[in-house]
Design a protein around this motif. Sequence first.
Motif, PDB file in Angstrom:
ATOM      1  N   ASP A   1       0.824  -1.202   0.000  1.00 34.87           N
ATOM      2  CA  ASP A   1       0.000   0.000   0.000  1.00 34.87           C
ATOM      3  C   ASP A   1       0.863   1.259   0.000  1.00 34.87           C
ATOM      4  O   ASP A   1       0.482   2.277  -0.585  1.00 34.87           O
ATOM      5  CB  ASP A   1      -0.941   0.000   1.210  1.00 34.87           C
ATOM      6  CG  ASP A   1      -2.079  -1.001   1.030  1.00 34.87           C
ATOM      7  OD1 ASP A   1      -2.230  -1.500  -0.101  1.00 34.87           O
ATOM      8  OD2 ASP A   1      -2.789  -1.275   2.010  1.00 34.87           O
ATOM      9  N   ASN A   2       2.019   1.192   0.660  1.00 34.06           N
ATOM     10  CA  ASN A   2       2.950   2.315   0.628  1.00 34.06           C
ATOM     11  C   ASN A   2       3.350   2.643  -0.806  1.00 34.06           C
ATOM     12  O   ASN A   2       3.495   3.814  -1.167  1.00 34.06           O
ATOM     13  CB  ASN A   2       4.213   1.967   1.427  1.00 34.06           C
ATOM     14  CG  ASN A   2       4.239   2.599   2.797  1.00 34.06           C
ATOM     15  OD1 ASN A   2       4.456   3.794   2.906  1.00 34.06           O
ATOM     16  ND2 ASN A   2       3.995   1.800   3.823  1.00 34.06           N
TER      17      ASN A   2
ATOM     18  N   MET B   1       1.533   1.853  -3.425  1.00 29.51           N
ATOM     19  CA  MET B   1       0.367   2.135  -4.271  1.00 29.51           C
ATOM     20  C   MET B   1      -0.260   3.503  -4.028  1.00 29.51           C
ATOM     21  O   MET B   1      -0.918   4.064  -4.899  1.00 29.51           O
ATOM     22  CB  MET B   1      -0.720   1.073  -4.025  1.00 29.51           C
ATOM     23  CG  MET B   1      -0.405  -0.280  -4.630  1.00 29.51           C
ATOM     24  SD  MET B   1      -1.564  -1.496  -4.027  1.00 29.51           S
ATOM     25  CE  MET B   1      -3.067  -0.939  -4.805  1.00 29.51           C
ATOM     26  N   VAL B   2      -0.075   4.016  -2.802  1.00 28.76           N
ATOM     27  CA  VAL B   2      -0.880   5.174  -2.410  1.00 28.76           C
ATOM     28  C   VAL B   2      -0.620   6.391  -3.295  1.00 28.76           C
ATOM     29  O   VAL B   2      -1.564   7.110  -3.659  1.00 28.76           O
ATOM     30  CB  VAL B   2      -0.690   5.485  -0.905  1.00 28.76           C
ATOM     31  CG1 VAL B   2       0.740   5.901  -0.598  1.00 28.76           C
ATOM     32  CG2 VAL B   2      -1.647   6.564  -0.444  1.00 28.76           C
ATOM     33  N   GLY B   3       0.635   6.600  -3.682  1.00 32.29           N
ATOM     34  CA  GLY B   3       0.937   7.770  -4.500  1.00 32.29           C
ATOM     35  C   GLY B   3       0.255   7.745  -5.855  1.00 32.29           C
ATOM     36  O   GLY B   3      -0.522   8.657  -6.181  1.00 32.29           O
TER      37      GLY B   3
ATOM     38  N   MET C   1      -2.234   6.064  -6.922  1.00 28.38           N
ATOM     39  CA  MET C   1      -3.693   6.057  -6.854  1.00 28.38           C
ATOM     40  C   MET C   1      -4.244   7.415  -6.486  1.00 28.38           C
ATOM     41  O   MET C   1      -5.194   7.909  -7.079  1.00 28.38           O
ATOM     42  CB  MET C   1      -4.161   5.023  -5.819  1.00 28.38           C
ATOM     43  CG  MET C   1      -4.220   3.614  -6.383  1.00 28.38           C
ATOM     44  SD  MET C   1      -4.748   2.462  -5.123  1.00 28.38           S
ATOM     45  CE  MET C   1      -6.442   2.930  -4.936  1.00 28.38           C
ATOM     46  N   LYS C   2      -3.658   8.012  -5.448  1.00 27.56           N
ATOM     47  CA  LYS C   2      -4.252   9.247  -4.936  1.00 27.56           C
ATOM     48  C   LYS C   2      -3.829  10.455  -5.780  1.00 27.56           C
ATOM     49  O   LYS C   2      -4.551  11.439  -5.846  1.00 27.56           O
ATOM     50  CB  LYS C   2      -3.814   9.487  -3.487  1.00 27.56           C
ATOM     51  CG  LYS C   2      -4.269   8.395  -2.541  1.00 27.56           C
ATOM     52  CD  LYS C   2      -5.485   8.831  -1.765  1.00 27.56           C
ATOM     53  CE  LYS C   2      -6.071   7.643  -1.009  1.00 27.56           C
ATOM     54  NZ  LYS C   2      -7.341   7.946  -0.389  1.00 27.56           N
ATOM     55  N   LEU C   3      -2.616  10.398  -6.374  1.00 21.22           N
ATOM     56  CA  LEU C   3      -2.101  11.597  -7.032  1.00 21.22           C
ATOM     57  C   LEU C   3      -2.149  11.509  -8.546  1.00 21.22           C
ATOM     58  O   LEU C   3      -2.363  12.492  -9.226  1.00 21.22           O
ATOM     59  CB  LEU C   3      -0.660  11.870  -6.594  1.00 21.22           C
ATOM     60  CG  LEU C   3      -0.499  12.223  -5.116  1.00 21.22           C
ATOM     61  CD1 LEU C   3       0.957  12.279  -4.739  1.00 21.22           C
ATOM     62  CD2 LEU C   3      -1.186  13.554  -4.805  1.00 21.22           C
TER      63      LEU C   3
END
Lengths: 373, 741
Positions: free
Chosen positions: A98-99, A101-103, A105-107
């Motif tokens: 998730d660390n 993936m988060v960028g 996906m969110k950005l």
Amino acid sequence: MIRIEHLEKVYSDSGLRVLTDVNAEIRDGEVISIIGPSGTGKSTFLRCINMLEQPTSGHIWIDNADVTDPRTDIAHVRRQVGMVFQSFNLFDHLSVIDNVMVGPMKLLGMSAADAENQARDLLDQVGLLSKADAFPSQLSGGQKQRVAIARCLSMNPKVILFDEPTSALDPTMVSEVLRVIRDIASRGITMLIVTHEMQFARNVSTRVFYMDQGVIYEDGTPEQIFDNPQRERTQIFIKRVRSVSSHFDSRNIDLYGLLGDIHNFCFRYGLDSEMAKQVEHVVERVVDNCLNSLDDKRQAKLKACGGMDLDVAFSEKSGHVRMRLLAPMELGHILDPETVEGQARLDDLRSVCQTVEQGMHEGRLQLSLGVNC
Amino acid sequence: MAAACVLLAGCAGSPEDNGSKKMLDGPDDLHGQVICVQTGSTPDIMCTKRYPDSEIKRVEQATDVIVMVSSGKVDAGTMSELVWKPLSVNYPELDYFQVPDCGTDIAMAFPKGKTGLADEFNAFLDTFLVSVDFREMYDGWMSDYDARPMPEVLPELCDSGVLTVAVSTDQPPYDMIRGDRVVGLEPELVVRFAMGKHMQVEFVPMNFQALIPYLVSDKADMACSVMSITEERSRMVQFSKPWIKEEIAVLFRKERMSQPERPEIASVNDMPGHSVAVMTGSVQDLYASEHFKGSRVLRVSSTSDATLAVESGTADAAMLSACQVPFITAAMPDLVCICDTMEPIPVGVAFNKERQDLRMRFNAFLDSLKNCGALAQMIDEWLQPGTTRPMPVYTDSECVNGTITVALSSMQEPICFVRDGQIVGIEVEMVTEFAHSMGMGIELTDMNFDAIIPYLSTNRADMAIALLAITEEREKSVDFSVSWCYERHALLVRKAAPVVADGGDAVKPGLWERIRTSFERNVILEQRYKLLWQGTLMTLMISLLSALFGTMLGVLLCMGTMSRRKVVSKPCDFYIGFMRCMPQVVLLMIMFYIVFGKSHVSGPAVAVVSFSMCFGAYCSVIFRSTLESIDRGQREAALAMGFTPARTFFNFILPQVMQRALPVYKNEFVSLVKATSIVGYIAVSDLTRAGDIIRSRTFEAFFPLIIVTVIYFLIIWLLTLLLRYAEFKSKPVVHKYSKKV
């Protein structure tokens, strides 16, 4: 691609002027190592590039966007400028995958499936696919830093800033991280690396900045900087013997802490394990012969007059390790060759060192010992 | 050093300080104790025989026994009651009891050879003991032995020789030395006997143990020393007829005796020294504090608490208004009213000092009510226990001239109390009629009794009713109407013996039956569950709103304290420190009576404000410490990736703050819910107060309190369940974005 003009940084709370006037131009695909003594603003310089530190004056352009201009959407610029920190800074509440993936996906608006595929791919590249479902707290330092690199790559940045990526690592974990960075360097991503790993800097970079006195003091190819530095301070820094020193007030010293420091020191400067072992052994004998043998009277005198200092220095050029024990004049002598006991102790030291000399240095008693590689 | 000596002496000299010592209430308690006796005396023989397991300490003189007991060196001392009684006035710290069945006869001893003398003495006794002279002599020595003169003997009349008498002189008033003369009851007896024989008497003082050998060796004609007749002694000497019977007394310090049964309280005069329960701030409180010297005054918040205190034995008596007594004794058959004879006190309706107009009109209204006899009828009917007298009902359309606000305490049947969920009673009916006569409506605010006067004097109500006695003290803060009745104080005490129901134990209901009855009385009857329900809603509302606003305030304060600007952070720090030191109930009262004193903000609103203020301070500390526990690096990492500061906070920082702060927050929230139980202080009817109101009608402590406890438990349990769900949601999950493969 990155252009820096007259960059100045003064810390408002301490008034310290870390960067005075930094100018540089970095082209696409360059791998730049930034070296120099501690406290010359290498990290500050790097952190100014993505505006984690607010420059006091000067301009920085990244792809024609002036990031120092308050009107610039800095968050948008930062997406193209990745950063790898000394202390990893993984998101503790997210799993490894998730660390990573988060960028995106969110950005970047990437779909979960795409982000996950990319994340697994990146984790595979840094060799941590098997740890995808672990939490950061379950990883070792080297593994954390590799995840941090993967997280940085997940944003597909044009530039990556490495801020002393191996300084917080155990010596045993440094090489796994350096190897990953070397891999990335070969892909043509622009990189700025603040590092103390001279060998690594020499091998991986296309250009080296030597920073000193708040400016880029010398700028050149690795061969030029390391083998043939042009300016005086660069020469001193490159040729300078690396040393570790410690101070003792009394007989009761943390011997294991000291030996640990010596071990790290040897490892950092590439001494082979045979040599490291010998250096540690000599330090142990010095402590045993010169400190533990102090009687109460001399011990009190030592404490009153400022204690002893032990320097262990390694010269890359000659391959020598030189140890120096400095003691106050009030002590009279470190080891007295006139007495039988003193003579015996000197002989003991001679049996493990190439050279043992007693003398004076800057108003203090000196016992210097030399060990050859 | 000196202090240590005093300490040691204190320890050695007062072993009675040891609270664990056995009580000495009867002869059987002497086993295993340290007992002091006079060597060779009758008590010595008795103790050695009866108490083989006790340690016997022997002393030479009878008076030493007393000293030993008095100083606490021994647990008890035994001695002749004859000897003890006249001395007892000097030792107020000692008490005694008689040892039964060991009385012995006291007689004079004679050598075996002097049978003639003994016979003559017996003859003298036969006549003298029944004479008035003996009585007069006995009383004289017993009352003040130092003043009692010995009979004067004229030597010229005593020409028949000398009577030598051995005597042990340490037993006043029987045998003692005054000046240089042997005097006492027995010496006088001997002198009187000798006078009859025209003989002089020579007394030879000696130790008690020496008497018998002295007689046996014929050195004396007789011996007197309160000597009891024993078999052993009879073998050595011969005794006269007994002239008195001796009982053995056991002496001990008074604190070694169990407290005697509490004497019955039969009148007000018996009250001093007994504990009394009164309602805080009532006239009874004043009266008891002033008149019952040495009494412990237990101040409680309602009449029902006072009566429960008596029933449970916490207080010996409850002092309250006489008109409430029938209602209480009907509910609590174990209590009895013992007197209502104290001077009557006028009772009136209190008015806010600024409502003189209202007070004048009320006085006029009261006069008319008195004159037409309506008041007397009203009082009569309400005073019937279980009355169903209806309250007047007026529609809103009749209340055209506004509303009168009335403060009251609804825990005083029959003056103002809750019946079927409605506040009714004599005074309530009175003010309702009064308001109607002026075309106004009334708004009743229920509160604790002691809150009424401050409530009224801070201008929150126009008038107040609650059987308010007119006192000087109260007239300083409020104005009173003319009195509508006189109240008398009554004392309620427990009945001496438990009431035995007809038919004995058979009618005692089972546990289940009792629970069922209690449930019916406390919950079902008069729809009291409505009170509980409304109370629960109030508690819930105050708790949830305070938690909501408090949390928001906490966030603001947290931001404030973390601000780099000192003008912002310092006041925030001060506020938090101040709130932490402030008891919540004090804050609540200050907010209600002082801060919002003049503005008409309702009680629940003030409660929400004050609890929010406290909760906010506590929350901000929780938030701040958790925020600081998350290292700055993660924020920088997110910023460097391209997240805006706001998105950084909500995506990365907040989830971690939630996860770490929730367990502590949950605890703080539970404390908040429980803390709301103090809102009764500012006239808000919450769950706790609902329980109090029910208790004031049913006079039962157990059931309402248990019900309230259970409801609190359920509320808190449900609310924490919600928080626990949130806590569960905030736990880090492996696959927040990714899929499980």
